[in-house]
Design a protein around this motif. Structure first.
Motif, PDB file in Angstrom:
ATOM      1  N   SER A  32       0.974  -1.398  -0.174  1.00  0.00           N
ATOM      2  CA  SER A  32      -0.020  -0.022  -0.114  1.00  0.00           C
ATOM      3  C   SER A  32       0.836   1.198   0.031  1.00  0.00           C
ATOM      4  O   SER A  32       2.188   1.345   0.408  1.00  0.00           O
ATOM      5  N   LEU A  33       0.363   2.397  -0.605  1.00  0.00           N
ATOM      6  CA  LEU A  33       1.087   3.625  -0.449  1.00  0.00           C
ATOM      7  C   LEU A  33       1.666   4.070   0.873  1.00  0.00           C
ATOM      8  O   LEU A  33       2.670   4.653   1.022  1.00  0.00           O
ATOM      9  N   MET A  34       0.527   3.803   1.799  1.00  0.00           N
ATOM     10  CA  MET A  34       0.628   4.356   3.304  1.00  0.00           C
ATOM     11  C   MET A  34       1.936   3.539   3.612  1.00  0.00           C
ATOM     12  O   MET A  34       2.954   4.000   4.431  1.00  0.00           O
ATOM     13  N   LEU A  35       2.124   2.418   3.374  1.00  0.00           N
ATOM     14  CA  LEU A  35       3.128   1.389   4.006  1.00  0.00           C
ATOM     15  C   LEU A  35       4.481   1.835   3.408  1.00  0.00           C
ATOM     16  O   LEU A  35       5.481   1.796   4.064  1.00  0.00           O
ATOM     17  N   GLU A  36       4.061   2.114   2.084  1.00  0.00           N
ATOM     18  CA  GLU A  36       5.573   2.319   1.418  1.00  0.00           C
ATOM     19  C   GLU A  36       6.070   3.759   1.913  1.00  0.00           C
ATOM     20  O   GLU A  36       7.390   3.739   2.240  1.00  0.00           O
ATOM     21  N   ARG A  37       5.239   4.698   2.411  1.00  0.00           N
ATOM     22  CA  ARG A  37       5.597   6.040   2.697  1.00  0.00           C
ATOM     23  C   ARG A  37       6.198   5.851   4.113  1.00  0.00           C
ATOM     24  O   ARG A  37       7.122   6.296   4.543  1.00  0.00           O
ATOM     25  N   ILE A  38       5.703   5.009   4.905  1.00  0.00           N
ATOM     26  CA  ILE A  38       6.169   4.695   6.366  1.00  0.00           C
ATOM     27  C   ILE A  38       7.627   4.440   6.272  1.00  0.00           C
ATOM     28  O   ILE A  38       8.477   4.614   6.892  1.00  0.00           O
ATOM     29  N   LEU A  39       7.558   3.025   5.404  1.00  0.00           N
ATOM     30  CA  LEU A  39       8.972   2.509   5.236  1.00  0.00           C
ATOM     31  C   LEU A  39      10.192   3.412   4.710  1.00  0.00           C
ATOM     32  O   LEU A  39      11.258   3.575   5.278  1.00  0.00           O
ATOM     33  N   GLU A  40       9.647   4.247   3.874  1.00  0.00           N
ATOM     34  CA  GLU A  40      10.587   5.418   3.063  1.00  0.00           C
ATOM     35  C   GLU A  40      10.991   6.305   4.354  1.00  0.00           C
ATOM     36  O   GLU A  40      12.271   6.775   4.572  1.00  0.00           O
ATOM     37  N   ALA A 239       5.794  12.219   1.580  1.00  0.00           N
ATOM     38  CA  ALA A 239       4.689  13.466   1.216  1.00  0.00           C
ATOM     39  C   ALA A 239       3.778  12.931   0.132  1.00  0.00           C
ATOM     40  O   ALA A 239       2.639  13.884   0.120  1.00  0.00           O
ATOM     41  N   GLU A 240       4.073  11.616  -0.248  1.00  0.00           N
ATOM     42  CA  GLU A 240       2.668  11.372  -1.447  1.00  0.00           C
ATOM     43  C   GLU A 240       1.651  10.949  -0.837  1.00  0.00           C
ATOM     44  O   GLU A 240       1.246  10.741   0.397  1.00  0.00           O
ATOM     45  N   GLY A 241       0.406  11.154  -1.640  1.00  0.00           N
ATOM     46  CA  GLY A 241      -0.762  10.796  -1.077  1.00  0.00           C
ATOM     47  C   GLY A 241      -1.599  11.722   0.000  1.00  0.00           C
ATOM     48  O   GLY A 241      -0.970  12.962   0.273  1.00  0.00           O
ATOM     49  N   GLU A 242      -2.606  11.385   0.389  1.00  0.00           N
ATOM     50  CA  GLU A 242      -3.055  12.256   1.564  1.00  0.00           C
ATOM     51  C   GLU A 242      -2.418  12.462   2.703  1.00  0.00           C
ATOM     52  O   GLU A 242      -1.576  11.653   3.189  1.00  0.00           O
ATOM     53  N   HIS A 243      -2.595  13.598   3.582  1.00  0.00           N
ATOM     54  CA  HIS A 243      -1.858  14.065   4.627  1.00  0.00           C
ATOM     55  C   HIS A 243      -1.742  12.753   5.762  1.00  0.00           C
ATOM     56  O   HIS A 243      -2.907  12.168   6.154  1.00  0.00           O
TER      57      HIS A 243
END
Length: 266
Positions: A32-40, A239-243
């Motif tokens: 998921s995009l959120m998991l990817e953002r968290i890992l990054e 910073a991608e996707g919703e806040h």
């Protein structure tokens, strides 16, 4: 110069990438995009802390004999790392990891006819080089008898880089699998993207062994290169996707974990 401890220090980060890439065998769905953002964000926190505690502070301490000018090696090396990565980013065609979703990966070629898969792996390989350098220069400082660098501190950096390499390996291999590639090929490409780290470490050790007087420049150079990667690739992905506040929280988790490893083991 090379011994068992150095071999462990060089291979631990690569193992982190390999384990992260193996997620294609156990995760059935696209990340998921959120998991990817968290890992990054977590990886960015680790890299920033490593740049400060494991590289810049030792560089400043190593140059204490210069008195009020002891900042020069750290500043010069830091900017050299930033500028070199900026140059390589401009001249080498590659695809940024934040564009590595299946829609971008499928049926596409970019500059020079290079496949997007190859360009993605090239980008990660390019940006893994500073991490390998960072581990290599710290190991070189320890092996050269530098009193400011202990084996524990060098291994702490290796472990920290390995921890942040785990999500990085997953971030590379999972989109390749979701785009239609086989699990084996996705794992292979993800793993190969980290193979440059031990190579970069070996080259750095060999070179630094012949130029121990400029060790502070090597340390800060690796720091500058890693900070460039954080700003160029990891922070935009956060910073991608919703806040959401979760990426910020996990940046802090990664930062504090690397800080604790360096201080506790150093």
């Amino acid at each position: 110069m090379f011994n068992t401890q150095i071999a462990y220090g060089l291979l631990i980060p690569f193992l982190g990438t390999m384990l992260g890439s193996s997620c294609v065998f156990v995760m059935k769905k696209q990340m998921s995009l959120m998991l990817e953002r968290i890992l990054e964000a977590f990886a960015a926190g680790v890299m920033v802390a490593a740049s400060v505690w494991s590289l810049l502070i030792p560089a400043l301490e190593h140059a204490e004999g210069m008195g009020k000018l002891s900042f020069i090696p750290a500043a010069v090396g830091f900017w050299a790392g930033i500028l070199l990565l900026l140059l390589l980013d401009e001249v080498i065609p590659h695809l940024h990891p934040d564009l590595a979703d299946p829609e971008h990966m499928q049926h596409g070629v970019e500059r020079g006819g290079l496949s997007k898969t190859f360009m993605l792996v090239l980008a990660v390989t390019l940006h893994n080089f500073p991490e390998g350098m960072a581990v290599g220069v710290v190991l070189a400082g320890w092996a050269g008898g530098d009193m400011g660098i202990t084996l524990s501190a060098a291994l702490a950096l290796s472990i920290g880089i390995a921890i942040q390499n785990f999500p990085e390996g997953a971030i590379i291999s999972m989109p390749l699998r979701a785009a239609g590639g086989s699990k084996g090929k996705a794992f292979l490409y993800g793993t190969l993207s980290g193979a440059v780290e031990p190579l970069a470490g070996i080259l750095t050790i060999l070179f630094a062994a012949q130029a121990t007087a400029i060790l502070p420049y090597f340390l800060s150079f690796a720091a500058g290169a890693m900070i460039y990667v954080v700003i160029e690739d990891l922070i935009p992905g956060m910073a991608e996707g919703e806040h959401s506040n979760w990426p910020t929280v996990f940046f802090a988790v990664g930062f504090s974990l690397m800080m604790i490893l360096d201080v506790a083991l150093g």
